[in-house]
Design an enzyme around this catalytic site. Structure first.
Site, PDB file in Angstrom:
ATOM      1  N   GLU A   1      54.788  43.636 -96.139  1.00 10.25           N
ATOM      2  CA  GLU A   1      54.501  44.542 -97.241  1.00 10.25           C
ATOM      3  C   GLU A   1      55.744  44.076 -98.349  1.00 10.25           C
ATOM      4  O   GLU A   1      55.378  43.830 -99.643  1.00 10.25           O
ATOM      5  CB  GLU A   1      54.504  45.840 -97.044  1.00 10.25           C
ATOM      6  CG  GLU A   1      53.548  46.264 -96.118  1.00 10.25           C
ATOM      7  CD  GLU A   1      53.971  46.356 -94.734  1.00 10.25           C
ATOM      8  OE1 GLU A   1      53.528  47.259 -94.004  1.00 10.25           O
ATOM      9  OE2 GLU A   1      54.846  45.570 -94.188  1.00 10.25           O
TER      10      GLU A   1
ATOM     11  N   TRP B   1      39.030  16.854 -60.966  1.00  9.29           N
ATOM     12  CA  TRP B   1      39.208  18.207 -62.109  1.00  9.29           C
ATOM     13  C   TRP B   1      37.878  18.781 -61.631  1.00  9.29           C
ATOM     14  O   TRP B   1      36.893  18.234 -61.804  1.00  9.29           O
ATOM     15  CB  TRP B   1      39.367  17.359 -63.291  1.00  9.29           C
ATOM     16  CG  TRP B   1      40.564  16.914 -63.563  1.00  9.29           C
ATOM     17  CD1 TRP B   1      40.920  15.408 -63.545  1.00  9.29           C
ATOM     18  CD2 TRP B   1      41.832  17.398 -63.978  1.00  9.29           C
ATOM     19  NE1 TRP B   1      42.355  15.474 -63.898  1.00  9.29           N
ATOM     20  CE2 TRP B   1      42.708  16.620 -63.886  1.00  9.29           C
ATOM     21  CE3 TRP B   1      42.133  18.918 -64.028  1.00  9.29           C
ATOM     22  CZ2 TRP B   1      44.156  16.857 -64.211  1.00  9.29           C
ATOM     23  CZ3 TRP B   1      43.539  19.158 -64.225  1.00  9.29           C
ATOM     24  CH2 TRP B   1      44.552  18.070 -64.360  1.00  9.29           C
TER      25      TRP B   1
ATOM     26  N   CYS C   1      58.991  50.229 -95.264  1.00 11.78           N
ATOM     27  CA  CYS C   1      58.018  49.472 -96.201  1.00 11.78           C
ATOM     28  C   CYS C   1      57.446  50.538 -97.075  1.00 11.78           C
ATOM     29  O   CYS C   1      56.956  50.511 -98.175  1.00 11.78           O
ATOM     30  CB  CYS C   1      56.871  48.723 -95.483  1.00 11.78           C
ATOM     31  SG  CYS C   1      57.670  47.177 -94.473  1.00 11.78           S
TER      32      CYS C   1
ATOM     33  N   CYS D   1      55.783  50.934 -92.076  1.00 10.12           N
ATOM     34  CA  CYS D   1      56.745  51.277 -91.272  1.00 10.12           C
ATOM     35  C   CYS D   1      57.307  52.562 -92.131  1.00 10.12           C
ATOM     36  O   CYS D   1      57.364  52.371 -93.470  1.00 10.12           O
ATOM     37  CB  CYS D   1      57.835  50.633 -90.624  1.00 10.12           C
ATOM     38  SG  CYS D   1      58.748  49.650 -92.087  1.00 10.12           S
TER      39      CYS D   1
ATOM     40  N   ASP E   1      49.862  20.845 -56.496  1.00 12.46           N
ATOM     41  CA  ASP E   1      49.545  20.191 -57.491  1.00 12.46           C
ATOM     42  C   ASP E   1      50.952  19.673 -58.229  1.00 12.46           C
ATOM     43  O   ASP E   1      50.722  18.637 -59.304  1.00 12.46           O
ATOM     44  CB  ASP E   1      48.874  21.003 -58.645  1.00 12.46           C
ATOM     45  CG  ASP E   1      47.348  21.570 -57.984  1.00 12.46           C
ATOM     46  OD1 ASP E   1      47.073  20.829 -57.094  1.00 12.46           O
ATOM     47  OD2 ASP E   1      47.068  22.558 -58.300  1.00 12.46           O
TER      48      ASP E   1
ATOM     49  N   SER F   1      41.614  19.634 -56.012  1.00 12.52           N
ATOM     50  CA  SER F   1      41.125  20.336 -57.133  1.00 12.52           C
ATOM     51  C   SER F   1      40.987  19.819 -58.644  1.00 12.52           C
ATOM     52  O   SER F   1      40.566  20.628 -59.682  1.00 12.52           O
ATOM     53  CB  SER F   1      41.986  21.800 -57.502  1.00 12.52           C
ATOM     54  OG  SER F   1      43.251  21.386 -57.921  1.00 12.52           O
TER      55      SER F   1
ATOM     56  N   ARG G   1      47.841  28.279 -73.205  1.00 11.50           N
ATOM     57  CA  ARG G   1      49.027  27.985 -72.978  1.00 11.50           C
ATOM     58  C   ARG G   1      50.174  28.401 -74.257  1.00 11.50           C
ATOM     59  O   ARG G   1      51.069  29.090 -74.257  1.00 11.50           O
ATOM     60  CB  ARG G   1      49.408  26.697 -72.375  1.00 11.50           C
ATOM     61  CG  ARG G   1      49.039  26.681 -70.806  1.00 11.50           C
ATOM     62  CD  ARG G   1      49.451  25.419 -70.275  1.00 11.50           C
ATOM     63  NE  ARG G   1      48.804  25.210 -68.881  1.00 11.50           N
ATOM     64  CZ  ARG G   1      49.317  24.037 -68.252  1.00 11.50           C
ATOM     65  NH1 ARG G   1      49.843  23.015 -68.977  1.00 11.50           N
ATOM     66  NH2 ARG G   1      48.818  23.829 -66.946  1.00 11.50           N
TER      67      ARG G   1
ATOM     68  N   GLY H   1      46.978  30.323 -57.913  1.00 10.15           N
ATOM     69  CA  GLY H   1      45.911  30.122 -56.818  1.00 10.15           C
ATOM     70  C   GLY H   1      45.335  31.744 -56.323  1.00 10.15           C
ATOM     71  O   GLY H   1      45.621  32.708 -57.080  1.00 10.15           O
TER      72      GLY H   1
ATOM     73  N   GLU I   1      48.594  31.198 -64.167  1.00 10.22           N
ATOM     74  CA  GLU I   1      48.046  29.813 -63.688  1.00 10.22           C
ATOM     75  C   GLU I   1      48.191  29.642 -62.349  1.00 10.22           C
ATOM     76  O   GLU I   1      49.331  28.946 -61.991  1.00 10.22           O
ATOM     77  CB  GLU I   1      48.159  28.726 -64.603  1.00 10.22           C
ATOM     78  CG  GLU I   1      47.528  28.581 -65.839  1.00 10.22           C
ATOM     79  CD  GLU I   1      47.418  27.232 -66.523  1.00 10.22           C
ATOM     80  OE1 GLU I   1      46.701  26.233 -65.802  1.00 10.22           O
ATOM     81  OE2 GLU I   1      47.847  27.036 -67.557  1.00 10.22           O
TER      82      GLU I   1
END
Length: 356
Positions: free
Chosen positions: A58, A176, A90, A81, A206, A174, A190, A288, A286
């Site tokens: 603002e 791809w 603000c 706020c 991996d 795995s 990510r 298993g 990410e």
């Protein structure tokens, strides 16, 4: 075009502008504001909260206005706020600037602000309209909302499977399962999270780098869950590349100086509270079956991005293995479902309905 439609259009501009500060304002919310001239139907100025500790949206919008903002309308995606923090309230500046009307997408759930900013404006004779694109505004600040409510990080898990819910062959292969376009989308995901977390099983299988391979994007903090002390420090995730690294294990083995360590006491909720205390506000998982199952069973996951490839393994490693339930109503339920195609791959995104 109706007044509501105009406000929706302007609020959408606010939300898109606010996104520019992703990664720079935590633990504050993403906020942008627009000064709008109702009579001339034109935008006078705009601004957004660019960095934690600096001017709020603002303030920047009002300061960026070339002329007088008296009797103009202020569009902002979060309640202004009303308290002193890193910066003055603000709401006070809005009143001082003689803004005529304030259009707000959603109320700020922070107890220091909740409805106080709205009431302050209304008591000063300013008209306030609430709820324009509220759903979109809540999605923009889903991390902030979770942080404020639960004092816990917002946690999203990414799972990539075949159509029969397998994440790897029995031999561990795995790469791809999903196609290249789907994997590029994972890089985008990510880049939207402060930290990325995986388990020792994924690292052993991996040896991932867990970085962001998009030019101009910063790699997230790497969090490695290794409660059984299976890992040595020569894996890619432990590389001293300037990225913050947090190791969770039960070992007294001395760690390299660039690695922070947390001792895991067996309570997964305590662990995530500890991560929040370490200023980790959003985490992408990410991992298993082991870590994902643990997090789902303990109601840690807030959102899932499930990539599905048009393949069937028949046998192999499953994405989840949860405790057996006897009633369908006891299953984990999702809401706010969205779908996206990457050629022949499908992404299903959904929020998790929290237990209790």
């Amino acid at each position: 075009m109706t007044q509501k439609t105009i406000y929706e259009k302007l609020m959408r501009k606010c939300i898109n502008l606010a996104k520019k500060a992703k990664g720079n304002v935590e633990p504050n919310p993403l906020v942008a504001a627009i000064v709008y001239d109702e009579e001339k139907n034109e935008i006078i100025s705009s601004g957004y909260h660019q960095k934690y500790g600096e001017n709020h949206a603002e303030v920047n919008a009002i300061n960026n206005a070339k002329g007088n903002v008296k009797n103009k309308t202020l569009i902002v995606n979060l309640e202004p706020c009303s308290h002193y923090g890193k910066t003055p309230p603000c709401a006070d500046l809005i009143i001082k600037s003689e803004i005529k009307k304030v259009v707000v997408a959603q109320i700020d759930p922070n107890p220091k602000v909740y409805m106080n900013g709205i009431k302050k404006l209304q008591n000063a004779g300013i008209e306030v309209e609430i709820g324009i694109l509220e759903k979109e505004a809540r999605e923009l600040n889903k991390v902030f909302l979770k942080n404020i409510k639960d004092k816990m990080p917002y946690v999203m898990t990414k799972i990539a499977t075949t159509q029969d819910f397998k994440i790897a062959l029995n031999n561990g292969n795995s790469k791809w399962i999903t196609n290249e376009k789907a994997r590029r989308e994972v890089q985008n995901l990510r880049s939207n999270y402060q930290a990325i977390m995986t388990g020792s099983g994924t690292i052993l299988a991996d040896n991932p780098k867990l970085n962001v391979r998009i030019k101009g994007k910063k790699s997230p903090t790497r969090i490695i869950f290794d409660p059984n002390n299976k890992l040595s420090f020569d894996y890619n995730v432990f590389s001293n590349d300037g990225t913050r690294i947090i190791l969770i294990n039960n070992s007294d083995i001395k760690t390299p100086k660039h690695i922070e360590k947390i001792s895991f006491n067996g309570n997964i909720k305590d662990l995530f509270k500890k991560l929040f205390d370490m200023k980790i506000y959003s985490i992408m998982i990410e991992a298993g079956m082991g870590l994902n199952s643990l997090l789902f069973e303990n109601d840690i996951i807030d959102e899932i991005n499930h990539f599905i490839a048009p393949k069937i393994f028949g046998s192999g490693k499953s994405a989840l293995e949860l405790n057996e339930i006897s009633e369908i109503n006891d299953c984990i339920k999702l809401y706010d479902i969205n779908y996206k195609h990457f050629d022949d791959n499908l992404l299903i995104n959904g929020k998790i309905i929290k237990k209790g």
